[in-house]
Design a protein around this motif. Structure first.
Motif, PDB file in Angstrom:
ATOM      1  N   VAL A 146       0.836  -1.201   0.000  1.00  0.00           N
ATOM      2  CA  VAL A 146       0.000   0.000   0.000  1.00  0.00           C
ATOM      3  C   VAL A 146       0.870   1.250   0.000  1.00  0.00           C
ATOM      4  N   ARG A 147       1.963   1.208   0.736  1.00  0.00           N
ATOM      5  CA  ARG A 147       2.820   2.391   0.860  1.00  0.00           C
ATOM      6  C   ARG A 147       3.790   2.565  -0.311  1.00  0.00           C
ATOM      7  N   LEU A 148       4.208   1.456  -0.930  1.00  0.00           N
ATOM      8  CA  LEU A 148       5.234   1.556  -1.970  1.00  0.00           C
ATOM      9  C   LEU A 148       4.688   1.607  -3.395  1.00  0.00           C
ATOM     10  N   ASP A 149       3.569   0.957  -3.635  1.00  0.00           N
ATOM     11  CA  ASP A 149       3.032   0.892  -5.001  1.00  0.00           C
ATOM     12  C   ASP A 149       2.286   2.186  -5.328  1.00  0.00           C
ATOM     13  N   LYS A 150       3.054   3.229  -5.614  1.00  0.00           N
ATOM     14  CA  LYS A 150       2.488   4.566  -5.796  1.00  0.00           C
ATOM     15  C   LYS A 150       1.560   4.673  -7.005  1.00  0.00           C
ATOM     16  N   ASP A 151       1.867   3.940  -8.078  1.00  0.00           N
ATOM     17  CA  ASP A 151       1.035   4.045  -9.281  1.00  0.00           C
ATOM     18  C   ASP A 151      -0.044   2.965  -9.351  1.00  0.00           C
ATOM     19  N   ASN A 152      -0.171   2.183  -8.285  1.00  0.00           N
ATOM     20  CA  ASN A 152      -1.234   1.171  -8.177  1.00  0.00           C
ATOM     21  C   ASN A 152      -1.300   0.215  -9.365  1.00  0.00           C
ATOM     22  N   ASN A 153      -0.126  -0.237  -9.817  1.00  0.00           N
ATOM     23  CA  ASN A 153      -0.111  -1.185 -10.935  1.00  0.00           C
ATOM     24  C   ASN A 153       0.204  -2.609 -10.476  1.00  0.00           C
ATOM     25  N   ALA A 154       0.122  -2.838  -9.165  1.00  0.00           N
ATOM     26  CA  ALA A 154       0.270  -4.172  -8.562  1.00  0.00           C
ATOM     27  C   ALA A 154       1.696  -4.711  -8.593  1.00  0.00           C
ATOM     28  N   ILE A 155       2.670  -3.872  -8.911  1.00  0.00           N
ATOM     29  CA  ILE A 155       4.078  -4.257  -8.822  1.00  0.00           C
ATOM     30  C   ILE A 155       4.865  -3.091  -8.227  1.00  0.00           C
ATOM     31  N   ILE A 156       6.011  -3.415  -7.651  1.00  0.00           N
ATOM     32  CA  ILE A 156       6.883  -2.384  -7.087  1.00  0.00           C
ATOM     33  C   ILE A 156       8.147  -2.318  -7.923  1.00  0.00           C
ATOM     34  N   SER A 157       8.421  -1.150  -8.460  1.00  0.00           N
ATOM     35  CA  SER A 157       9.637  -0.952  -9.248  1.00  0.00           C
ATOM     36  C   SER A 157      10.808  -0.689  -8.312  1.00  0.00           C
ATOM     37  N   LEU A 158      12.012  -0.721  -8.861  1.00  0.00           N
ATOM     38  CA  LEU A 158      13.198  -0.428  -8.063  1.00  0.00           C
ATOM     39  C   LEU A 158      13.115   0.978  -7.475  1.00  0.00           C
ATOM     40  N   GLU A 159      12.662   1.936  -8.286  1.00  0.00           N
ATOM     41  CA  GLU A 159      12.561   3.319  -7.821  1.00  0.00           C
ATOM     42  C   GLU A 159      11.561   3.440  -6.667  1.00  0.00           C
ATOM     43  N   GLU A 160      10.408   2.801  -6.806  1.00  0.00           N
ATOM     44  CA  GLU A 160       9.405   2.833  -5.738  1.00  0.00           C
ATOM     45  C   GLU A 160       9.945   2.171  -4.475  1.00  0.00           C
ATOM     46  N   PHE A 161      10.645   1.077  -4.651  1.00  0.00           N
ATOM     47  CA  PHE A 161      11.212   0.319  -3.538  1.00  0.00           C
ATOM     48  C   PHE A 161      12.184   1.180  -2.738  1.00  0.00           C
ATOM     49  N   ILE A 162      13.124   1.820  -3.442  1.00  0.00           N
ATOM     50  CA  ILE A 162      14.147   2.620  -2.768  1.00  0.00           C
ATOM     51  C   ILE A 162      13.552   3.883  -2.156  1.00  0.00           C
ATOM     52  N   GLU A 163      12.775   4.620  -2.942  1.00  0.00           N
ATOM     53  CA  GLU A 163      12.204   5.875  -2.447  1.00  0.00           C
ATOM     54  C   GLU A 163      11.284   5.637  -1.251  1.00  0.00           C
ATOM     55  N   GLY A 164      10.447   4.610  -1.350  1.00  0.00           N
ATOM     56  CA  GLY A 164       9.520   4.324  -0.263  1.00  0.00           C
ATOM     57  C   GLY A 164      10.224   3.899   1.010  1.00  0.00           C
ATOM     58  N   ALA A 165      11.254   3.071   0.874  1.00  0.00           N
ATOM     59  CA  ALA A 165      11.990   2.600   2.047  1.00  0.00           C
ATOM     60  C   ALA A 165      12.783   3.732   2.699  1.00  0.00           C
ATOM     61  N   LEU A 166      13.335   4.624   1.889  1.00  0.00           N
ATOM     62  CA  LEU A 166      14.093   5.752   2.442  1.00  0.00           C
ATOM     63  C   LEU A 166      13.182   6.726   3.184  1.00  0.00           C
ATOM     64  N   ASP A 167      11.917   6.782   2.777  1.00  0.00           N
ATOM     65  CA  ASP A 167      10.961   7.706   3.397  1.00  0.00           C
ATOM     66  C   ASP A 167      10.261   7.116   4.617  1.00  0.00           C
ATOM     67  N   ASP A 168      10.428   5.816   4.848  1.00  0.00           N
ATOM     68  CA  ASP A 168       9.690   5.156   5.927  1.00  0.00           C
ATOM     69  C   ASP A 168      10.625   4.190   6.656  1.00  0.00           C
ATOM     70  N   ASN A 169      10.984   4.530   7.884  1.00  0.00           N
ATOM     71  CA  ASN A 169      11.947   3.719   8.638  1.00  0.00           C
ATOM     72  C   ASN A 169      11.452   2.301   8.888  1.00  0.00           C
ATOM     73  N   TRP A 170      10.141   2.148   9.131  1.00  0.00           N
ATOM     74  CA  TRP A 170       9.602   0.810   9.389  1.00  0.00           C
ATOM     75  C   TRP A 170       9.755  -0.077   8.151  1.00  0.00           C
ATOM     76  N   ILE A 171       9.412   0.473   6.988  1.00  0.00           N
ATOM     77  CA  ILE A 171       9.546  -0.296   5.745  1.00  0.00           C
ATOM     78  C   ILE A 171      11.008  -0.631   5.487  1.00  0.00           C
ATOM     79  N   ARG A 172      11.869   0.338   5.692  1.00  0.00           N
ATOM     80  CA  ARG A 172      13.297   0.107   5.464  1.00  0.00           C
ATOM     81  C   ARG A 172      13.817  -1.009   6.366  1.00  0.00           C
TER      82      ARG A 172
END
Length: 200
Positions: A146-172
């Motif tokens: 829910v937090r990483l799949d910004k474009d709601n296409n049911a997959i997480i790209s490398l960019e979404e993975f890195i950006e989302g994890a850097l912005d959220d300590n729990w996810i990281r």
């Protein structure tokens, strides 16, 4: 090149000592200088974590095997551990992305993430490492998606993975690989532990 030399010379004595210890254990366990999947699984799955970790061990092995030749040599092994310990947050997350991207198509599906999460949860339960009332693997995976799949296409790209994890300590924290899970070492023999309770 100059910066790399400075970083190498600036490493602590304890890091060099630990690097030597990795090499010593690797040579003892893998005298050929190479480790195959079945050998890695044997070391990884022995002890308290049980056979549930076999699939997770296989995925870690595939990630360690950077050139895809079916074996891990000491260079591949130590580069991965060194990066997981001393690398930047982005470098660590790039490596973790490869761990979750099982089919190596450059994207992580919910099913791929859930498989890894379930394996990690089983290992933690077997080793007695779970915290009180933890989220289930399914709940954890859903929350991350829910937090990483910004474009709601049911997959997480490398960019979404890195950006989302850097912005959220729990996810990281949930997504980064623990360096101790990729170390090769001879497990403590159970009979020795029973004979000497101080070793337990």
């Amino acid at each position: 090149m100059g910066q790399a030399a400075v970083r190498t010379c600036g490493r602590s004595k304890s890091y060099v000592t630990e690097l030597y210890e990795w090499f010593r254990k690797f040579v003892i366990e893998c005298p050929s200088g190479l480790i195959a999947l079945h050998e890695f699984q044997r070391h990884f799955c022995d002890g308290t974590v049980g056979s549930e970790s076999a699939e997770y061990a296989e995925q870690i092995f595939r990630t360690l095997d950077s050139n895809g030749d079916g074996v891990v040599d000491f260079r591949e092994y130590v580069m991965a551990i060194s990066m997981l310990i001393e690398g930047s947050a982005v470098e660590k997350l790039r490596w973790s992305f490869k761990l979750y991207d099982k089919d190596r198509d450059g994207a992580i599906t919910k099913e791929e993430m859930l498989e890894i999460m379930q394996a990690v949860y089983k290992m933690n339960v077997a080793a007695g490492l779970t915290k009180p009332n933890p989220l289930t693997a399914e709940e954890c995976t859903s929350r991350i998606f829910v937090r990483l799949d910004k474009d709601n296409n049911a997959i997480i790209s490398l960019e979404e993975f890195i950006e989302g994890a850097l912005d959220d300590n729990w996810i990281r924290e949930m997504l980064e690989c623990d360096p101790s899970t990729v170390k090769v070492g001879r497990p403590l023999k159970r009979d020795t532990a029973l004979e000497n309770p101080r070793l337990i």
